[in-house]
Enzyme design. Structure first.
Site, mmCIF file in Angstrom:
data_model
loop_
_atom_site.group_PDB
_atom_site.id
_atom_site.type_symbol
_atom_site.label_atom_id
_atom_site.label_comp_id
_atom_site.label_asym_id
_atom_site.label_seq_id
_atom_site.Cartn_x
_atom_site.Cartn_y
_atom_site.Cartn_z
ATOM 1 N N LYS A 32 -49.616 72.991 98.776
ATOM 2 C CA LYS A 32 -50.156 73.671 99.717
ATOM 3 C C LYS A 32 -50.565 72.732 100.615
ATOM 4 C CE LYS A 32 -54.622 75.346 97.904
ATOM 5 N NZ LYS A 32 -55.294 74.442 99.404
ATOM 6 N N THR A 33 -51.441 71.785 100.297
ATOM 7 C CA THR A 33 -51.820 70.661 101.587
ATOM 8 C C THR A 33 -51.042 69.963 102.046
ATOM 9 O OG1 THR A 33 -54.063 70.757 100.183
ATOM 10 C CG2 THR A 33 -53.608 68.389 102.074
ATOM 11 N N ASP A 226 -56.315 78.472 105.391
ATOM 12 C CA ASP A 226 -56.247 77.671 103.828
ATOM 13 C C ASP A 226 -57.123 78.583 102.926
ATOM 14 O OD1 ASP A 226 -55.252 76.688 101.472
ATOM 15 O OD2 ASP A 226 -57.311 74.577 102.117
ATOM 16 N N GLU A 227 -56.990 78.533 101.997
ATOM 17 C CA GLU A 227 -57.884 79.541 100.302
ATOM 18 C C GLU A 227 -57.102 80.575 101.330
ATOM 19 O OE1 GLU A 227 -57.824 78.030 98.252
ATOM 20 O OE2 GLU A 227 -58.113 76.015 98.188
ATOM 21 N N GLN A 257 -56.806 83.035 92.411
ATOM 22 C CA GLN A 257 -57.160 82.185 92.196
ATOM 23 C C GLN A 257 -58.367 82.458 93.014
ATOM 24 O OE1 GLN A 257 -56.660 77.916 92.339
ATOM 25 N NE2 GLN A 257 -54.549 78.254 92.630
ATOM 26 N N ARG A 604 -56.805 73.077 86.651
ATOM 27 C CA ARG A 604 -57.087 71.642 86.439
ATOM 28 C C ARG A 604 -56.711 71.048 85.879
ATOM 29 N NH1 ARG A 604 -57.467 73.466 91.206
ATOM 30 N NH2 ARG A 604 -56.099 75.259 90.362
#
Length: 756
Positions: A32-33, A226-227, A257, A604
């Site tokens: 995504k980044t 973002d997020e 998330q 993770r």
């Protein structure tokens, strides 16, 4: 440069999307980044807009800095990024208020752009002062932190003190509303904003001041968030207000998330984006570039049990990888030993590997830290005592805050007698009482009582000297950079001299911290930051920004792990009422968030994932361990993806003490079998002879002061004996291992050892 090259089909669609609202559902590890930064670079490079017309906001300084660096690298050579906004929500709000916040004075009397930001410690100081004023006791009413949490929750839901008054159904709720009212009043008097206020006042400014709102809508043509699943009501309102004119808002997030409802995040923001923008384009990023197939399959199977989802299933082109290791420990110490021994084995095979130990609550770190120390393995605890929380740093920054804003009473109270200058507690209490009676700031109250000559010669002289000191620092600092101001403060206040003359071992370390603070200020000056901007940066540093990505072994909560990745991950403490937490098991909504938290922990892991739980765990500092039940989340991991590493309960005999007796060798055997190289695993010195699960009770009770031998801990001295017969327990002091409580029948005294 072709910013679409090297992207998968869905990533290309997201980067190349033109005008109109866009929802990017980005699964864990789906790049995504990369999509956000390539989209920014594509917008600027294609000439669609100049850099100042693009704004991207996220949640941590670390993420914002990474985005800036990536965009700069993509556009290097020929493009200036002047005016491009990439920041956290709070940093964006601070800049908005400092630059254009003057109109807020109309609705928030006393507000100026030179406001102070209060962090959690400052907020607690205010709450405690309010408690004293109202005659409230924490034991009878509620803990100060709990009251602060209630106030923060109210602010995040756009509720003021008057809303709490209206909703109050009992005296306690009414008192909380009064605490909120007084707390808010003290912040306004000090021209201070807490973290929630930064967002609330930014929204209020844009909502009430049309000219400011139109100016920002005219400037920001493309807004990226973002997020998005972690946004609260204020952040949602900020998004709507900033995107009114062009509606070119791109939100990137993953409902699976969403794990921060306890701090105000509302999952409905992402679930209902298409309701807010019916013409929105929705793109799902489901290809994962982080984890193995087995890890993704396991994580996706678990989170599929939730109902609050928009739906996606992660996949990867990578290999299957190893199975998920599940270890059923006999107790918490056994669990910690298994984790530390497995880490030693992994790092011996691959010295450069990075490992994370994840847990539900901070308190769970202790046994893992102790086990790692026994192995001599360095580790880094994320979310510990950060640089800007150290007393000497907070003291020095408090001087800086008062220089900029004398009405900051919290900071003034911190430094009024630090270093000691003869202003005692009684004097301070009298000043506080005068300030409260006349509704003055502490600084103005000091001036008033000195003019009226209220104090004795000694107290008055000390107070007058402090006032002259601060007036002098304020006058001289106006022409200085922030690093020079700090040097002046440390010299003029005597703070550095106080530490230099202190013989305590930690004083030199504290001086080093202050020198590093001056270095940080010098770096800020090179970046062109003002004193206020330097203080803003210090106030907005978060736990996530303190992660040491070079640390080989990191210990952190699952909440702090979000946004990070590690080759090897241990998710520990997987027991009912611990994970999922006891506060969540009676609520379907809360339970789904706990499941999302587990999903975050699992995703993770890049290469290896271990899940551990203990059949017995000591929940309090004293008393025997309690029996536990394995977390329901473990049963949701497909059995074919799991490899059991520990012995089953049915295969073990004896009680907890017998199990602890053999824990070291059991752990080493399990680790060895898992890696398929038993002969290569280093073993501890073997006991003189095999010991049965149950030994006959000794003929003679073993008295305090006598010496016993233990195969794991070696020679120790009995310090206490409890009970009789086969139920007798002894507490033994083992050099290098501390106190251990054992069943008497499982140990042999030193005399018996030598006669065998």
């Amino acid at each position: 440069m072709d910013f679409l090259k090297g992207l998968n089909d869905e990533q290309r669609r997201a980067v190349a999307h033109g005008d109109g609202p866009l929802l990017i559902l980005a699964g864990a590890g789906s790049g995504k980044t990369r999509v956000i930064t390539h989209r920014i670079a594509h917008l600027i490079h294609a000439g669609r807009v100049p850099p100042h017309a693009v704004a991207a906001v996220t949640f941590t300084n670390k993420a914002a800095n990474e985005m800036k660096e990536r965009v700069a690298a993509l556009l290097s050579g020929g493009h200036t990024l002047a005016g491009l906004t990439v920041s956290t929500f709070h940093s964006f709000a601070v800049r908005l208020l400092r630059r254009d916040g003057e109109p807020l004075a109309e609705v928030r009397p006393g507000f100026t752009r030179n406001f102070t930001i209060y962090d959690e410690d400052d907020q607690l100081a205010v709450i405690k002062a309010v408690y004293r004023e109202l005659g409230l006791e924490e034991k009878q009413f509620m803990q100060c932190r709990a009251a602060l949490g209630r106030i923060s929750f109210a602010k995040n839901h756009n509720q003021g003190p008057e809303d709490l008054y209206k909703a109050a159904k009992d005296p306690k709720s009414g008192r909380l509303a009064k605490v909120y009212e007084e707390y808010d009043g003290r912040l306004r008097q000090a021209n201070a904003l807490d973290f929630d206020d930064l967002l609330l006042e930014a929204v209020r400014l844009l909502r009430r001041h049309q000219a400011t709102r139109e100016a920002y809508n005219d400037r920001i043509r493309y807004l990226l968030i973002d997020e998005y699943q972690d946004t609260n009501r204020s952040q949602y309102d900020l998004m709507r207000l900033l995107s009114q004119a062009h509606r070119n808002v791109c939100v990137v997030g993953d409902e699976d998330q969403s794990i921060y409802s306890w701090r105000g995040a509302d999952i409905r923001n992402i679930l209902e984006f298409e309701k807010d923008f019916p013409d929105a384009t929705v793109i799902r990023l489901e290809q994962n570039y982080r984890s193995t197939k087995n890890i993704l399959e396991a994580a996706s199977s678990v989170v599929a049990h939730n109902t609050q989802r928009l739906g996606k299933w992660l996949w990867t082109a990578a290999g299957a990888g190893g199975k998920i290791g599940v270890y059923e420990a006999s107790n918490g110490l056994n669990e910690a030993d298994f984790v530390s021994d497995t880490i030693e084995r992994l790092l011996a095979a691959e010295a450069g590997a990075r490992v994370a130990i994840l847990y539900r609550t901070n308190a769970q770190s202790r046994p893992f830290e102790e086990a790692l120390r026994r192995c001599g393995r360095p580790y880094h605890v994320v979310g510990g005592f950060s640089f800007y929380q150290r007393a000497e740093i907070r003291d020095t920054l408090a001087y800086l805050k008062v220089i900029l804003s004398p009405d900051d009473s919290v900071s003034l109270l911190r430094i009024i007698n630090t270093p000691a200058r003869g202003i005692g507690k009684t004097t301070v209490e009298q000043i506080e009482a005068h300030a409260l009676q006349h509704r003055l700031s502490l600084w103005n109250a000091i001036g008033r009582v000195l003019d009226e000559g209220r104090f004795s010669t000694r107290a008055g002289a000390a107070l007058a000297a402090f006032r002259r000191l601060m007036q002098g620092l304020r006058a001289e600092s106006s022409a200085l950079t922030v690093d020079d101001i700090l040097r002046l403060v440390l010299e003029r206040t005597g703070y550095a001299r106080m530490l230099e003359q202190d013989d305590a071992p930690e004083s030199e370390s504290r001086l080093e911290n202050l020198r590093e603070l001056v270095n940080a200020a010098a770096d800020a000056v090179e970046r062109g930051e003002s004193t206020a901007e330097f203080l803003d940066h210090a106030a907005l540093v978060s736990d996530a920004d303190s992660v040491d990505e070079k640390a080989q072994v990191s210990l952190l909560t699952l909440h702090n792990a979000k946004g990070l990745e590690f080759p090897v991950v241990f998710v520990t403490g997987l027991e009912e009422r611990l994970f999922p937490h006891s506060r969540s098991v009676n609520s379907d909504t809360a339970l789904e968030e706990e499941r999302r938290l587990f999903y975050v922990g699992m995703t993770r892991a890049q290469q290896r994932l271990f899940l551990t739980w203990a059949r017995q765990r000591r929940r309090y500092a004293s008393g025997l361990p309690e029996s536990t039940v394995a977390s329901r989340f473990l049963s949701e991991v497909p059995h074919q993806l799991v490899e059991e590493l520990g012995e089953k309960t049915s295969e073990l005999e004896g009680d907890l003490w017998a199990e602890r007796y053999e824990v070291g060798e059991t752990v080493r055997r399990n680790v060895a079998e898992f890696f398929g190289a038993r002969q290569a695993v280093p073993k501890s010195p073997p006991p003189p002879a095999p010991l049965p699960r149950r030994r006959p009770a000794p003929n003679k009770p073993q008295r305090p002061g006598s010496t016993i031998h233990h195969p794991r801990f070696g020679k120790g001295t009995i310090v206490r004996r409890e009970g009789e017969g086969e139920h007798a327990k002894i507490t033994v002091s083992f050099p290098g291992h501390g106190l251990k409580k054992l069943m008497e029948q499982y140990v042999q005294d030193e005399h018996e050892k030598h006669n065998r």
